[in-house]
Design a protein around this motif. Sequence first.
Motif, PDB file in Angstrom:
ATOM      1  N   VAL A  12       1.068  -1.174  -0.405  1.00 58.28           N
ATOM      2  CA  VAL A  12       0.565  -0.136   0.138  1.00 58.28           C
ATOM      3  C   VAL A  12       0.674   1.304   0.574  1.00 58.28           C
ATOM      4  O   VAL A  12       1.121   1.470   0.933  1.00 58.28           O
ATOM      5  N   PRO A  13       1.237   1.746  -1.334  1.00 57.35           N
ATOM      6  CA  PRO A  13       2.371   2.983  -1.642  1.00 57.35           C
ATOM      7  C   PRO A  13       0.759   4.416  -0.442  1.00 57.35           C
ATOM      8  O   PRO A  13       0.145   3.995  -0.137  1.00 57.35           O
ATOM      9  N   GLY A  14       2.189   5.225  -0.220  1.00 58.12           N
ATOM     10  CA  GLY A  14       1.412   6.392   0.311  1.00 58.12           C
ATOM     11  C   GLY A  14       0.544   7.351  -0.897  1.00 58.12           C
ATOM     12  O   GLY A  14       0.065   6.960  -2.003  1.00 58.12           O
ATOM     13  N   LEU A  15       0.858   8.633  -0.921  1.00 58.09           N
ATOM     14  CA  LEU A  15      -0.212   9.498  -1.756  1.00 58.09           C
ATOM     15  C   LEU A  15       0.632   9.807  -3.374  1.00 58.09           C
ATOM     16  O   LEU A  15       0.181  10.055  -3.983  1.00 58.09           O
ATOM     17  N   ARG A  16       2.033   9.216  -3.144  1.00 57.48           N
ATOM     18  CA  ARG A  16       2.927   9.349  -4.081  1.00 57.48           C
ATOM     19  C   ARG A  16       2.460   8.126  -5.302  1.00 57.48           C
ATOM     20  O   ARG A  16       3.226   8.357  -6.369  1.00 57.48           O
ATOM     21  N   ASP A  17       1.966   7.537  -4.373  1.00 59.14           N
ATOM     22  CA  ASP A  17       1.480   5.971  -6.007  1.00 59.14           C
ATOM     23  C   ASP A  17       2.840   5.047  -5.891  1.00 59.14           C
ATOM     24  O   ASP A  17       4.068   5.632  -4.892  1.00 59.14           O
ATOM     25  N   HIS A  18       3.182   4.906  -6.721  1.00 59.47           N
ATOM     26  CA  HIS A  18       4.640   4.467  -7.634  1.00 59.47           C
ATOM     27  C   HIS A  18       5.553   4.659  -7.976  1.00 59.47           C
ATOM     28  O   HIS A  18       5.848   5.793  -8.517  1.00 59.47           O
ATOM     29  N   MET A  40      -4.557   6.084  -7.514  1.00 61.51           N
ATOM     30  CA  MET A  40      -4.228   6.406  -7.928  1.00 61.51           C
ATOM     31  C   MET A  40      -4.627   8.052  -8.795  1.00 61.51           C
ATOM     32  O   MET A  40      -5.776   8.444  -8.777  1.00 61.51           O
ATOM     33  N   GLY A  41      -3.561   8.498  -8.554  1.00 59.26           N
ATOM     34  CA  GLY A  41      -3.219   9.650  -8.501  1.00 59.26           C
ATOM     35  C   GLY A  41      -2.835  10.581  -8.115  1.00 59.26           C
ATOM     36  O   GLY A  41      -3.819  10.765  -6.596  1.00 59.26           O
ATOM     37  N   ARG A  42      -1.588  11.246  -7.520  1.00 53.92           N
ATOM     38  CA  ARG A  42      -1.772  12.340  -6.636  1.00 53.92           C
ATOM     39  C   ARG A  42      -2.279  13.090  -6.334  1.00 53.92           C
ATOM     40  O   ARG A  42      -2.509  13.610  -4.713  1.00 53.92           O
ATOM     41  N   ASN A  44      -5.824  12.490  -6.022  1.00 61.12           N
ATOM     42  CA  ASN A  44      -6.707  11.919  -5.984  1.00 61.12           C
ATOM     43  C   ASN A  44      -6.535  11.969  -4.084  1.00 61.12           C
ATOM     44  O   ASN A  44      -5.937  10.895  -3.909  1.00 61.12           O
ATOM     45  N   LEU A  45      -7.630  12.403  -3.324  1.00 62.64           N
ATOM     46  CA  LEU A  45      -6.651  12.490  -1.990  1.00 62.64           C
ATOM     47  C   LEU A  45      -8.056  11.896  -0.918  1.00 62.64           C
ATOM     48  O   LEU A  45      -8.466  11.651   0.372  1.00 62.64           O
ATOM     49  N   ASP A  46      -9.163  11.718  -2.436  1.00 63.72           N
ATOM     50  CA  ASP A  46     -10.153  10.724  -1.288  1.00 63.72           C
ATOM     51  C   ASP A  46      -9.745   9.368  -0.863  1.00 63.72           C
ATOM     52  O   ASP A  46      -9.746   8.354  -1.472  1.00 63.72           O
ATOM     53  N   CYS A  47      -9.491   9.386   0.918  1.00 72.12           N
ATOM     54  CA  CYS A  47      -9.359   8.444   1.563  1.00 72.12           C
ATOM     55  C   CYS A  47     -10.219   7.109   1.314  1.00 72.12           C
ATOM     56  O   CYS A  47      -9.952   6.329   1.698  1.00 72.12           O
ATOM     57  N   ARG A  48     -11.316   8.030   1.457  1.00 67.30           N
ATOM     58  CA  ARG A  48     -12.632   6.632   1.147  1.00 67.30           C
ATOM     59  C   ARG A  48     -12.029   5.150   0.083  1.00 67.30           C
ATOM     60  O   ARG A  48     -12.333   4.621  -0.111  1.00 67.30           O
ATOM     61  N   ALA A  49     -12.013   6.486  -1.127  1.00 67.43           N
ATOM     62  CA  ALA A  49     -11.501   5.520  -2.461  1.00 67.43           C
ATOM     63  C   ALA A  49     -10.426   5.002  -2.132  1.00 67.43           C
ATOM     64  O   ALA A  49     -10.303   3.449  -2.024  1.00 67.43           O
ATOM     65  N   ARG A  50      -9.627   4.964  -1.519  1.00 67.72           N
ATOM     66  CA  ARG A  50      -8.217   4.540  -1.411  1.00 67.72           C
ATOM     67  C   ARG A  50      -8.404   3.207   0.183  1.00 67.72           C
ATOM     68  O   ARG A  50      -7.714   1.402   0.264  1.00 67.72           O
ATOM     69  N   VAL A  51      -9.054   3.400   0.538  1.00 68.79           N
ATOM     70  CA  VAL A  51      -9.342   2.114   1.694  1.00 68.79           C
ATOM     71  C   VAL A  51     -10.358   1.149   1.050  1.00 68.79           C
ATOM     72  O   VAL A  51     -10.197  -0.504   1.487  1.00 68.79           O
ATOM     73  N   GLU A  52     -11.430   1.497  -0.232  1.00 68.97           N
ATOM     74  CA  GLU A  52     -11.581   0.594  -0.876  1.00 68.97           C
ATOM     75  C   GLU A  52     -11.258  -0.147  -1.833  1.00 68.97           C
ATOM     76  O   GLU A  52     -11.883  -1.316  -1.921  1.00 68.97           O
ATOM     77  N   ALA A  53      -9.884   0.915  -1.787  1.00 66.64           N
ATOM     78  CA  ALA A  53      -9.160  -0.593  -3.139  1.00 66.64           C
ATOM     79  C   ALA A  53      -8.693  -1.247  -2.353  1.00 66.64           C
ATOM     80  O   ALA A  53      -7.859  -2.245  -2.494  1.00 66.64           O
ATOM     81  N   ILE A  54      -8.030  -0.786  -1.366  1.00 67.35           N
ATOM     82  CA  ILE A  54      -7.567  -1.660  -0.248  1.00 67.35           C
ATOM     83  C   ILE A  54      -8.308  -3.045   0.263  1.00 67.35           C
ATOM     84  O   ILE A  54      -7.881  -4.366  -0.080  1.00 67.35           O
ATOM     85  N   GLU A  55      -9.591  -2.676   0.534  1.00 65.36           N
ATOM     86  CA  GLU A  55     -10.313  -4.038   0.609  1.00 65.36           C
ATOM     87  C   GLU A  55     -10.809  -4.750  -0.607  1.00 65.36           C
ATOM     88  O   GLU A  55     -10.873  -5.958  -0.773  1.00 65.36           O
TER      89      GLU A  55
END
Length: 193
Positions: A12-18, A40-42, A44-55
Amino acid sequence: MNTTIQPTVLLVPGLRDHVEQHWQTLLAADLPRAVTIAPMGRANLDCRARVEAIEQAANSIRGPLVIVAHSAGCLMVVHWAQRTRRAVAGALLAAPPDFERPMPEGYPAIEELAANGWLPVPRTRLPFRSIVGASRNDPLASYACASALAQDWGSELVDLGEVGHLNPSSGFGPWPPAHDYIEQLAAAAPMRA
């Protein structure tokens, strides 16, 4: 005959992605069973979308799972842990940032983070074993902050020394200790077939 199933590592990378020479990117290429959260693109700060990607990624993996997160990825994981039912052998949370204090220039403002669901940072105990790797000179979080997060999350705290933010700008491409931490986490919750 029972055989040990090797865990899949979810990165799970940070906000800077890969980042090409980032230790997580290099680690993924080294591991026999690794899945990385899609960029998800630098912006895109939507925490919910990032959490859903982990799920979605975690639920697509069969068998034992070890999570390896860096920077904001650590905070994504702790947000995710509050809602998931997915069993996890353990998580390595490297260099979690302090999103509750102003960040250096070039990083999101507290108001942006709050508006996008990052705040407050969850402080509840994680439902799985975890290791927080904390730097003594991280520009994104003091050692005291990382230590407090580790304590709140029920994580083992590992003092990494002066490694900056544990990223290429701090001199890190490969980070060999990650393999050892993954092995420790996998060994704590073996799964048999």
